[in-house]
Design a protein around this motif. Structure first.
Motif, mmCIF file in Angstrom:
data_model
loop_
_atom_site.group_PDB
_atom_site.id
_atom_site.type_symbol
_atom_site.label_atom_id
_atom_site.label_comp_id
_atom_site.label_asym_id
_atom_site.label_seq_id
_atom_site.Cartn_x
_atom_site.Cartn_y
_atom_site.Cartn_z
ATOM 1 N N LEU A 135 0.322 4.976 -5.574
ATOM 2 C CA LEU A 135 0.353 3.496 -6.132
ATOM 3 C C LEU A 135 -0.999 2.659 -6.120
ATOM 4 N N ASN A 136 -1.794 2.937 -5.300
ATOM 5 C CA ASN A 136 -2.988 2.431 -5.580
ATOM 6 C C ASN A 136 -4.017 2.857 -6.531
ATOM 7 N N LYS A 137 -3.756 4.209 -6.799
ATOM 8 C CA LYS A 137 -4.610 4.697 -7.754
ATOM 9 C C LYS A 137 -3.860 4.311 -9.241
ATOM 10 N N GLU A 138 -2.654 4.142 -9.253
ATOM 11 C CA GLU A 138 -1.780 4.016 -10.603
ATOM 12 C C GLU A 138 -1.794 2.722 -10.897
ATOM 13 N N VAL A 139 -1.638 1.736 -9.764
ATOM 14 C CA VAL A 139 -1.341 0.512 -10.252
ATOM 15 C C VAL A 139 -2.343 -0.510 -9.523
ATOM 16 N N GLY B 4 11.177 0.675 7.783
ATOM 17 C CA GLY B 4 9.971 1.698 8.070
ATOM 18 C C GLY B 4 9.574 2.346 6.931
ATOM 19 N N PHE B 5 9.867 1.893 5.447
ATOM 20 C CA PHE B 5 9.301 2.287 4.407
ATOM 21 C C PHE B 5 7.903 2.468 4.001
ATOM 22 N N PHE B 6 7.261 3.330 3.466
ATOM 23 C CA PHE B 6 6.208 3.541 3.050
ATOM 24 C C PHE B 6 5.896 4.252 1.709
ATOM 25 N N PRO B 7 5.366 3.648 0.644
ATOM 26 C CA PRO B 7 4.881 2.230 0.543
ATOM 27 C C PRO B 7 6.220 1.304 0.570
ATOM 28 N N LEU B 8 5.893 0.150 0.970
ATOM 29 C CA LEU B 8 6.906 -1.053 0.781
ATOM 30 C C LEU B 8 5.990 -2.140 0.199
ATOM 31 N N LYS C 32 6.535 3.859 -7.630
ATOM 32 C CA LYS C 32 7.154 4.292 -9.022
ATOM 33 C C LYS C 32 6.293 4.827 -10.104
ATOM 34 N N LYS C 33 6.599 5.978 -10.603
ATOM 35 C CA LYS C 33 5.794 6.586 -11.723
ATOM 36 C C LYS C 33 5.965 5.453 -12.749
ATOM 37 N N TYR D 255 4.862 -2.385 -13.867
ATOM 38 C CA TYR D 255 4.975 -2.654 -12.438
ATOM 39 C C TYR D 255 4.905 -4.099 -12.302
ATOM 40 N N ILE D 256 4.033 -4.813 -12.978
ATOM 41 C CA ILE D 256 3.764 -6.518 -13.086
ATOM 42 C C ILE D 256 5.234 -6.966 -13.540
ATOM 43 N N ASP D 257 5.658 -6.449 -14.466
ATOM 44 C CA ASP D 257 7.017 -6.822 -15.031
ATOM 45 C C ASP D 257 8.094 -6.818 -13.877
#
Length: 145
Positions: free
Chosen positions: A56-60, A108-112, A129-130, A136-138
């Motif tokens: 998530l960090n890399k892709e978004v 306790g979900f990661f990432p949340l 999410k891929k 993701y912004i939408d």
């Protein structure tokens, strides 16, 4: 030599131009959100052990598309839970993150990713999410009325 120094400074300037301005203090994030009338995007992550968090960090989060948009539209708040000793957070930060966890991440979900209004009320939740940064912004914006 002088050209090299100039190039280094230019590159440093470019890298900070798009730096994500992550908050780590919930009170400060709320203060900014109220002042700027923006929602808070609270991200629970395990930066050194959670593979979907890293994706998530890399892709978004680290894309210029997201950073530019977020700078104008969101207050980004990070609650990190690293496991490696070298990445240990201060005791104060660990306690602050634990309080956020108890309040906003009971399962306790990661990432949340929790979308909050400027007062801290939950508007919605999502995770990894891929997808593209724009999609993701939408998705985040769909929770914001």
């Amino acid at each position: 030599m002088n050209k090299t120094i100039i190039v280094i400074f230019l590159l440093m300037g470019l890298s900070t131009t798009y730096a994500q301005n992550w908050q780590t203090d919930f009170s400060k994030a709320k203060e900014i959100a109220i002042q700027e009338d923006k929602p808070i995007i609270l991200v629970f992550q395990g930066s050194d052990w959670c593979i979907p968090c890293m994706k998530l960090n890399k892709e978004v989060w680290s894309t210029n598309t997201f950073k530019e948009y977020a700078k104008e539209h969101y207050v980004m708040l990070q609650a990190d839970f690293p496991r490696k000793k070298k990445n240990t957070l201060s005791e104060e930060q660990q306690e602050a993150n634990a309080k956020l966890f108890e309040t906003y991440n009971k399962k306790g979900f990661f990432p949340l990713v929790v979308i909050l209004d400027k007062e801290g009320k939950v508007l919605g939740e999502t995770g990894y999410k891929k997808t593209t940064p724009v999609s993701y912004i939408d998705e985040i914006n769909a929770f914001i009325k």
